[in-house]
Structures are given as C-alpha cells and as structure tokens.
Design a protein around this motif. Structure first.
Motif, PDB file in Angstrom:
ATOM      1  N   UNK A 142       6.966  -4.351  -5.111  1.00 53.46           N
ATOM      2  CA  UNK A 142       5.825  -3.735  -5.639  1.00 53.46           C
ATOM      3  C   UNK A 142       5.055  -2.100  -5.751  1.00 53.46           C
ATOM      4  N   UNK A 143       5.240  -1.548  -5.251  1.00 54.30           N
ATOM      5  CA  UNK A 143       4.741  -0.119  -5.334  1.00 54.30           C
ATOM      6  C   UNK A 143       5.461   0.388  -6.532  1.00 54.30           C
ATOM      7  N   UNK A 144       6.850  -0.083  -5.954  1.00 54.91           N
ATOM      8  CA  UNK A 144       8.138   0.550  -7.067  1.00 54.91           C
ATOM      9  C   UNK A 144       8.331  -0.822  -8.544  1.00 54.91           C
ATOM     10  N   UNK A 145       7.322  -1.666  -8.798  1.00 56.83           N
ATOM     11  CA  UNK A 145       7.285  -1.825 -10.181  1.00 56.83           C
ATOM     12  C   UNK A 145       8.250  -3.571 -10.028  1.00 56.83           C
ATOM     13  N   UNK A 146       8.536  -3.831  -9.228  1.00 55.91           N
ATOM     14  CA  UNK A 146      10.051  -4.551  -9.458  1.00 55.91           C
ATOM     15  C   UNK A 146       9.673  -6.090  -9.209  1.00 55.91           C
ATOM     16  N   UNK A 147       8.123  -6.092  -8.098  1.00 55.61           N
ATOM     17  CA  UNK A 147       7.247  -7.055  -8.389  1.00 55.61           C
ATOM     18  C   UNK A 147       6.385  -7.528  -9.148  1.00 55.61           C
ATOM     19  N   UNK A 148       5.214  -8.234  -8.535  1.00 58.95           N
ATOM     20  CA  UNK A 148       3.922  -7.895  -9.496  1.00 58.95           C
ATOM     21  C   UNK A 148       3.104  -7.301  -8.707  1.00 58.95           C
ATOM     22  N   UNK A 149       2.260  -6.171  -8.830  1.00 64.35           N
ATOM     23  CA  UNK A 149       1.536  -4.950  -8.705  1.00 64.35           C
ATOM     24  C   UNK A 149       0.236  -5.609  -7.183  1.00 64.35           C
ATOM     25  N   UNK A 150       0.139  -6.911  -7.753  1.00 60.69           N
ATOM     26  CA  UNK A 150      -1.159  -7.948  -6.848  1.00 60.69           C
ATOM     27  C   UNK A 150      -0.192  -7.636  -5.183  1.00 60.69           C
ATOM     28  N   UNK A 151       0.834  -7.064  -5.051  1.00 53.27           N
ATOM     29  CA  UNK A 151       1.358  -7.488  -4.090  1.00 53.27           C
ATOM     30  C   UNK A 151       0.675  -6.134  -3.304  1.00 53.27           C
ATOM     31  N   UNK A 152       0.668  -5.205  -3.536  1.00 52.19           N
ATOM     32  CA  UNK A 152       0.872  -3.478  -3.181  1.00 52.19           C
ATOM     33  C   UNK A 152      -0.601  -3.847  -2.456  1.00 52.19           C
ATOM     34  N   UNK A 153      -1.501  -4.534  -2.854  1.00 48.14           N
ATOM     35  CA  UNK A 153      -2.954  -4.117  -2.733  1.00 48.14           C
ATOM     36  C   UNK A 153      -2.934  -3.797  -1.134  1.00 48.14           C
ATOM     37  N   UNK A 154      -4.034  -3.002  -0.334  1.00 43.07           N
ATOM     38  CA  UNK A 154      -4.400  -2.930   1.220  1.00 43.07           C
ATOM     39  C   UNK A 154      -5.584  -3.594   1.087  1.00 43.07           C
ATOM     40  N   UNK A 155      -6.202  -4.449   2.307  1.00 39.26           N
ATOM     41  CA  UNK A 155      -6.727  -5.065   2.280  1.00 39.26           C
ATOM     42  C   UNK A 155      -8.116  -3.256   2.931  1.00 39.26           C
ATOM     43  N   UNK A 156      -9.287  -2.962   2.296  1.00 43.17           N
ATOM     44  CA  UNK A 156      -9.790  -2.651   2.405  1.00 43.17           C
ATOM     45  C   UNK A 156     -10.940  -2.530   4.143  1.00 43.17           C
ATOM     46  N   UNK A 157     -10.550  -3.658   4.651  1.00 43.20           N
ATOM     47  CA  UNK A 157     -11.124  -3.576   5.760  1.00 43.20           C
ATOM     48  C   UNK A 157     -10.117  -3.508   7.289  1.00 43.20           C
ATOM     49  N   UNK A 158      -9.173  -3.981   6.717  1.00 46.26           N
ATOM     50  CA  UNK A 158      -8.059  -4.234   7.735  1.00 46.26           C
ATOM     51  C   UNK A 158      -7.064  -3.589   7.515  1.00 46.26           C
ATOM     52  N   UNK A 175      14.811 -10.147 -14.921  1.00 48.76           N
ATOM     53  CA  UNK A 175      13.538 -10.481 -15.540  1.00 48.76           C
ATOM     54  C   UNK A 175      12.204  -9.683 -15.827  1.00 48.76           C
ATOM     55  N   UNK A 176      12.106  -9.505 -14.495  1.00 52.04           N
ATOM     56  CA  UNK A 176      11.044  -9.099 -14.615  1.00 52.04           C
ATOM     57  C   UNK A 176      10.991  -6.644 -13.852  1.00 52.04           C
ATOM     58  N   UNK A 177      11.611  -6.833 -13.580  1.00 52.56           N
ATOM     59  CA  UNK A 177      11.357  -5.240 -12.869  1.00 52.56           C
ATOM     60  C   UNK A 177      12.188  -4.303 -13.922  1.00 52.56           C
ATOM     61  N   UNK A 178      13.396  -4.602 -14.470  1.00 59.05           N
ATOM     62  CA  UNK A 178      14.059  -4.147 -15.398  1.00 59.05           C
ATOM     63  C   UNK A 178      13.260  -2.903 -16.050  1.00 59.05           C
ATOM     64  N   UNK A 179      12.350  -3.664 -17.100  1.00 60.97           N
ATOM     65  CA  UNK A 179      11.411  -2.837 -17.696  1.00 60.97           C
ATOM     66  C   UNK A 179      10.504  -2.319 -17.662  1.00 60.97           C
ATOM     67  N   UNK A 180      10.325  -2.181 -15.902  1.00 62.93           N
ATOM     68  CA  UNK A 180       9.701  -1.821 -15.600  1.00 62.93           C
ATOM     69  C   UNK A 180       9.675  -0.557 -14.788  1.00 62.93           C
ATOM     70  N   UNK A 181      11.113  -0.106 -14.613  1.00 62.37           N
ATOM     71  CA  UNK A 181      10.708   1.070 -14.158  1.00 62.37           C
ATOM     72  C   UNK A 181      12.141   2.098 -14.258  1.00 62.37           C
TER      73      UNK A 181
END
Length: 458
Positions: free
Chosen positions: A307-323, A427-433
C-alpha cells in the motif's frame, strides 16, 4: 489518519522467537506423520533436505534485510530488485503462504483438542475461529506485546518438546528405521516438498524489520540462528516420533484411515501414558496458536508495504494512533484467515502453503543476484551472503525441483498467485507507480538508455 511510522520495539530474543514461533507449530505437531506416509523413516532426511534448500533463501534474505530494514520483507526486496510486477506477485504469494500456514495451524490444533475434550468437528472449527479472532486482536494491540507473548510461549514449548525428545532417546526402537528409504529417493524429495512449509517462518521476520532494534545485526542472527535451532529440533522430534510409534498408526491413525494428525501425542502415549498425551496436546495447542500469531504478525506487513508503494489501496497503510500497528492490514489478513479456517480442508491448506512458499523462496534467490549484478548505490547490506552466486543458483534450482513434486492442485494454486498478482499490478498498481527494479535499470543503462529521463514502468 495516524502516523505511518512503526516503533522499533523487538530485540534479538523476541525477533528470534517470532521466527521460531512461525516454524515450531505444524512442522512438529502435525506434518511428521504426513511426511512419514510419503517417505517412511527417511522423513527425517526429508526434513534435513528441506532445511538445506531453505538455507540459500535465508542467507539471501538476511543480506537484503540488512540493506533495507523496512516492513515488507519478501515483497520489498523482490520489488526493488526485479520491479513492481514481480514484487506484486511475490507480495501476494508470500502473504497467502503465511495466511494459509496460520489457518492450517489453527485447524490442525483441533486434532489435539479432540484428545482432551469430546467435541464435534463443527465445534473444532468454532474453536479455531475464536482463536483466530484472538490472534487478530493481539496483533492490533501492539507488536511489542505480541512479541513478548510469542517469546514466552515459544520458550515454554521448546522446553516441553526437548523433554519429549530426550526421554524418547531412552525408549525409541531403532529397528523402526530399517529399512530407511521405504519409498526411495522420490519419496524423500516429495516429503521434503510437503514439509518445506515447516521452515517458512525463518525469513518472515524480515517483514517486521522496521520494528527490529539494530536490524543490521539482529536480523541475520535471528534468521540463521532460528533455522539452525529448528533444524536440530525437527530432526530430533521427528526421529523420536518414528522411533516410538507403530508405522501403521502414523500412516492410518487419522480421520478415515489417513495419516495421523497427532503424531507427537501418538509417541507421548507410548512414552508417558495418558498423562503424557494431555501434556503434549496442551503444548501442541499453545504452539500452533503461537505459530498463527507469528504468521499474522508477519503477513500483515505485506499489504502494508504494498500500500505504501501504491500497489494496493491506501487504507492498508494506515497505522493505528493508539497501538502503532497497521490495523487495516491486520484486519484484512485476519478476515482471510477466518475464511480459510471455515471453508478449506486442512490438508489442502498445508499443500498450498508449501507451494506458495517454495515459489517465493525461488524469487528471493533471484533478487540477490539482481541486486549484485546491478549494484545500485542504495544497496549497502551489512551482512553479505557467502558463496554468491552458487548458493543462490542452488537455492533456485532446489526450489523448482521441490515444486514439481507438489502435485496438480498446489501447482495450479501457484499459477493462480502468479496470474492474480499480475492482474492486480496491471489493473491497479501499474498506473500508480513509476518505479523500475534494479535489474531493469541495469539493463537499460547497458543499452544506453537513461532510466531517469522519464517515468518508466515494468
């Protein structure tokens, strides 16, 4: 939206225990009898053969981990070496491999649970689902907590299986090892391919490299140390199981006359009686849960890195604020884990996990070759693999040889991972990297092209 930084909270001991925890479950408590059915007493040799073929990938990954101590492990290294297309395939394959293995562990513990309490198969699945949910919660709650729990559990399990192996040495029947190769060399190779997944955890700590203290020192020590320790433990335990247990029990002691799913308990009943069965069953349940925990901890870092590299949706790179953990990546991993537990047969889980892992390890050996040949300025590993490139060539060829022994279904699964990973990239990552791998950059420079003159895609 929380920070995208992870905390370096894992020392050498915790890191090594995570690696061993990912190996110490099914390879000891479930797979020995399944391997015995394919190789006979030479299943001990099969475990050694699998370790030898794993070693090049462990050395290669230790080198790459010290050059890039970031979350993502296998995905990150193959992506940077061979480009995002191969990186996507490897990342999806490594992720599925660990999730399949974790599912196999939680379903496999049901056979040991049956030795303690009379419950139905449906109830076993419910217990496995509950433990899977617990593992997900633990991984969301914090890497440091998960690592500490892992260290305690693995240490206790090692004490238990060491006591089992030492006592077995006094009572084992050496005649059970004659003849050794009841199914010939082919049987040994087939069994090695089947039990290969037992060692999969050895390189998975690289996927949490961003959370390891002093990664340049601790990662190679943890990987190679855990592989050496586990190879000795596997040989000792499997040898004890073969020496203690009637061959027919190992071959037909499972459901519907299949191979036994509780080989350690079979041996313990002969060694310690009913009390020994209870102790070994409890240890098996704890160890298999521990392995699932290590698998979720490691595998969830693959979608995070992709996700950080744009190959999967950005929601997967979110880090929980508390933990300070990748909550969404853990939840996705946990959802797949629970679906596999509910719907996929246990033996198929083991076969698919091994096939995916063999495929990924073969890529890892190629990645080091790509980095060494391209020699990018950014690649400065603190640990260098000895015997390059012969070690990597041996590892790659060995992995391909084992993959051919896996049968049709696992091979189709591996092909599906290649096709599915390629589709996700296209289908997803090529256009984003616009990244290219070290190998592509090297080839373009050799042709006289300037790979930085405009955005490039593999």
């Amino acid at each position: 939206m929380g920070s995208e930084d992870l905390e370096r909270s894992l020392g050498l001991y915790s890191t090594m225990m995570i690696s061993m925890g990912a190996m110490i479950g099914s390879g000891i408590f479930v797979l020995p009898a399944l391997g015995f059915k394919k190789a006979g007493p030479a299943v001990v040799v099969a475990y050694l053969l699998a370790a030898v073929i794993v070693l090049p990938a462990a050395l290669s990954k230790a080198e790459m981990a010290t050059a890039m101590p970031e979350s993502g492990g296998t995905y990150l290294y193959i992506d940077r070496a061979m480009g995002p297309l191969f990186g996507t395939i490897a990342g999806i394959g490594a992720w599925f491999s660990l999730v399949f293995k974790s599912s196999f562990a939680l379903v496999g513990l049901g056979a040991y649970l049956l030795l303690l309490v009379p419950i139905s198969q449906g109830q076993i699945i419910l217990v496995a689902l509950a433990l899977g949910a617990l593992v997900v919660v633990l991984n969301i709650s914090g890497t440091k907590l998960s690592g500490r729990v892992q260290a305690v559990i693995v240490s206790l399990v090692i004490v238990g299986i060491t006591a089992f192996t030492v006592n077995a040495g006094l009572f084992a029947d050496t005649a059970r090892f004659t003849p050794l190769r009841t199914n010939g060399t082919t049987g040994i190779v087939t069994a090695a391919a089947f039990v290969f997944v037992s060692y999969a955890g050895v390189t998975k700590i690289a996927s949490v490299a961003e959370e390891v203290k002093n990664p340049g020192t601790n990662l190679p020590r943890a990987m190679l140390g855990s592989l050496g320790v586990m190879a000795v433990i596997y040989v000792g335990v499997v040898g004890a199981v073969v020496g203690l247990t009637d061959p027919e029990v190992l071959k037909t002691g499972g459901p519907d006359n299949t191979a036994s799913l509780t080989p350690m308990a079979d041996g313990a009943s002969l060694l310690f009686g009913g009390g020994g069965v209870v102790v070994i069953s409890v240890i098996a349940i704890v160890a298999l849960t521990s392995m699932a925990n290590a698998g979720v901890l490691s595998s969830s870092r693959f979608p995070l890195a992709m996700s950080r590299d744009g190959l999967l949706p950005p929601m997967l790179k979110r880090i929980d604020r508390r933990f300070k953990t990748p909550r969404n990546a853990v939840l996705l991993t946990g959802a797949v884990l629970l679906l596999l537990i509910a719907f996929v047969p246990v033996i198929e889980l083991a076969k698919l996990a091994s096939a995916f892992q063999i495929l990924v390890f073969s890529f890892e050996n190629l990645a080091v070759v790509a980095f060494r040949v391209a020699d990018p300025e950014s690649y400065q590993p603190e640990f260098v693999t000895p015997g390059y490139p012969y070690v990597q060539i041996f590892g790659f060829v060995g992995c391909l040889a084992l993959l051919t022994q896996m049968g049709v279904t696992p091979l189709l699964g591996a092909a599906g991972i290649i096709g599915g990973g390629g589709a996700i990239y296209l289908l997803y990552g090529r256009s984003r990297t616009d990244r290219i791998g070290a190998a592509s950059r090297y080839l373009r420079q050799r042709r006289g092209d300037d790979p930085t003159s405009e955005p490039q895609r593999d």
